[in-house]
Motif scaffolding. Sequence first.
Motif, PDB file in Angstrom:
ATOM      1  N   GLY A 144      -1.557  -4.703  -1.550  1.00 10.40           N
ATOM      2  CA  GLY A 144      -2.377  -4.123  -0.340  1.00 10.40           C
ATOM      3  C   GLY A 144      -2.137  -2.713  -0.368  1.00 10.40           C
ATOM      4  O   GLY A 144      -2.033  -2.148  -1.632  1.00 10.40           O
ATOM      5  N   GLU A 145      -2.695  -2.045   0.437  1.00  8.95           N
ATOM      6  CA  GLU A 145      -2.656  -0.655   0.227  1.00  8.95           C
ATOM      7  C   GLU A 145      -1.696   0.249   1.124  1.00  8.95           C
ATOM      8  O   GLU A 145      -1.243  -0.103   2.111  1.00  8.95           O
ATOM      9  CB  GLU A 145      -4.143  -0.167   0.859  1.00  8.95           C
ATOM     10  N   GLY A 146      -1.171   1.332   0.242  1.00  3.63           N
ATOM     11  CA  GLY A 146      -0.090   1.866   1.067  1.00  3.63           C
ATOM     12  C   GLY A 146      -0.444   3.488   0.642  1.00  3.63           C
ATOM     13  O   GLY A 146      -1.422   3.787   0.324  1.00  3.63           O
ATOM     14  N   ARG A 147       0.500   4.183   1.671  1.00  2.00           N
ATOM     15  CA  ARG A 147       0.118   5.653   1.755  1.00  2.00           C
ATOM     16  C   ARG A 147       1.538   6.351   1.468  1.00  2.00           C
ATOM     17  O   ARG A 147       2.599   5.757   1.450  1.00  2.00           O
ATOM     18  CB  ARG A 147      -0.350   6.077   3.118  1.00  2.00           C
ATOM     19  N   VAL A 148       1.264   7.471   0.750  1.00  4.09           N
ATOM     20  CA  VAL A 148       2.460   8.298   0.181  1.00  4.09           C
ATOM     21  C   VAL A 148       2.979   9.005   1.550  1.00  4.09           C
ATOM     22  O   VAL A 148       2.438   9.622   2.227  1.00  4.09           O
ATOM     23  CB  VAL A 148       2.228   9.371  -0.669  1.00  4.09           C
ATOM     24  N   VAL A 149       4.406   8.694   1.620  1.00  2.00           N
ATOM     25  CA  VAL A 149       5.261   9.551   2.682  1.00  2.00           C
ATOM     26  C   VAL A 149       6.569  10.097   1.971  1.00  2.00           C
ATOM     27  O   VAL A 149       6.957   9.404   0.959  1.00  2.00           O
ATOM     28  CB  VAL A 149       5.591   8.256   3.754  1.00  2.00           C
ATOM     29  N   ALA A 150       6.803  11.132   2.724  1.00  2.00           N
ATOM     30  CA  ALA A 150       8.182  11.263   2.399  1.00  2.00           C
ATOM     31  C   ALA A 150       9.494  10.794   2.685  1.00  2.00           C
ATOM     32  O   ALA A 150       9.519  10.346   3.813  1.00  2.00           O
ATOM     33  CB  ALA A 150       8.281  12.855   2.778  1.00  2.00           C
ATOM     34  N   ALA A 151      10.218  10.453   1.781  1.00  2.00           N
ATOM     35  CA  ALA A 151      11.431   9.922   2.182  1.00  2.00           C
ATOM     36  C   ALA A 151      12.353  10.492   3.133  1.00  2.00           C
ATOM     37  O   ALA A 151      12.990  10.048   3.627  1.00  2.00           O
ATOM     38  CB  ALA A 151      12.201   9.688   0.709  1.00  2.00           C
ATOM     39  N   GLN A 152      12.152  11.984   2.972  1.00  2.00           N
ATOM     40  CA  GLN A 152      12.941  12.693   4.148  1.00  2.00           C
ATOM     41  C   GLN A 152      11.914  13.557   4.500  1.00  2.00           C
ATOM     42  O   GLN A 152      11.197  14.288   4.003  1.00  2.00           O
ATOM     43  CB  GLN A 152      14.096  13.495   3.284  1.00  2.00           C
ATOM     44  N   SER A 153      11.806  13.494   5.903  1.00  2.23           N
ATOM     45  CA  SER A 153      10.883  14.209   6.609  1.00  2.23           C
ATOM     46  C   SER A 153      11.328  14.458   8.054  1.00  2.23           C
ATOM     47  O   SER A 153      10.853  13.980   9.149  1.00  2.23           O
ATOM     48  CB  SER A 153       9.472  13.422   6.817  1.00  2.23           C
ATOM     49  N   PRO A 154      12.544  15.304   8.241  1.00  4.93           N
ATOM     50  CA  PRO A 154      13.150  15.583   9.300  1.00  4.93           C
ATOM     51  C   PRO A 154      12.388  16.320  10.253  1.00  4.93           C
ATOM     52  O   PRO A 154      11.588  17.191  10.114  1.00  4.93           O
ATOM     53  CB  PRO A 154      14.426  16.334   9.012  1.00  4.93           C
TER      54      PRO A 154
END
Length: 425
Positions: free
Chosen positions: A75-85
């Motif tokens: 599928g398609e994914g999107r880049v996200v930060a592992a830490q985004s407080p």
Amino acid sequence: MNARFRDTSEQDRPLASPSRRKPLLVVGGAAVLVALALLGGGWLKQGLSAGTAVSAARLSIATVDVGPLTRDVAGEGRVVAAQSPTLYAPGAGTVTLDVRAGDPVRRGQVLAHVDSPELTNRLAQERSNIDALRADLARAEVDARQQTAALQSAYENARIDQQTAQNDLARQTQAFEAGATARMQVERAQDALAKAKLALEQARDLRGLKTDSLALDVQAKKSALARQQLLVADLERQVAELQVRSPVDGQVGQLFIADRTNVGRDAKLLSVVDLSALEVQMQVAESFARELQPGMPGEISGNGQRWAGSVSSVSPEVVNGEVAARLRFAGAQPEQLRQNQRLSVRVLLDRRDKVLGVARGSFVDEGGGSHAYVVRDGVAEKVAVKLGARSLDRVEVLSGLQAGDRVVISGADGFKGAARVLIAD
């Protein structure tokens, strides 16, 4: 005479000679039927026994064989930060922002500060209470020392009085035995000694009880001071937290308020994105999500490159029939990745080398995958099957089929459930 009797010329008709072609046609037709019966008897029998006939051009037929079976989710994914407080206001007050969206920040850097007069005034008041409690404790310790000294003095006096009474009794006893004094003096000395002993015991008990009472008073003052010190320490922590600091290295993400805004406690202020640890989040259908486990291998591709990865987490919540799963990069994090960038993701669920199976088609979903049509000698026969693991292009066969069987994998909807169907070329 000739007028009354006519001849028979009008009744006579010439007869056509019999044709020899008709017997020849009859004989030829019979011969064709005999030939068809001899040469295609089996085909006619199958055609007459089949429920219907379908053109082979409308069907997709695949052969059952033994080969590798790879089950995966793509599928398609999107880049996200592992830490985004997301940072919140530690107290009510006016917020002054020290950064803007997109600014790079370091761990511990002050991003904003909250001006809270109520909290700072309370801290000053509680610090003043600490000074008062310290004075009370010092006063209680001095009073305890004074009273302890007085009690010790009383005890020593009682002990001396007892010794004096005991010595006086000894003298009176010697004098009585020598005949120098009356027995009354001896008895009087004995009574004085008894009183002295009683006074000494009372002084000793009073000294112990009063000492314990004074120690408890001092301990109570110390406890009150320690409790006040904890309260002041907590207030100092809250005042220090009015300086909102970055918990990670990264960039300022989104600002939720404008500068110099008056907010309440726990109001959202801003977010920080840690770009040093990026992951790829994909949405997985609920049916596949049951098999997803952290640690499963995966592949991430984009910008003409491929990277190895592994499943880091699977959300326990189902939203709109889908589950969110995250993959982390197995090696060094690629450069030039951005938050919310789109990438292709593939997660390997299972791989086996030697599996009896067939190409996947619509027959897997028709009737729950409980039957299939096997083509033999131009006739598709309906047989019961049991299917196992399924991938995007292949399905495992557990029973009902053998290697080499030719199976109608799509187009069987025109069979209308017939047990036997003639396949016309």
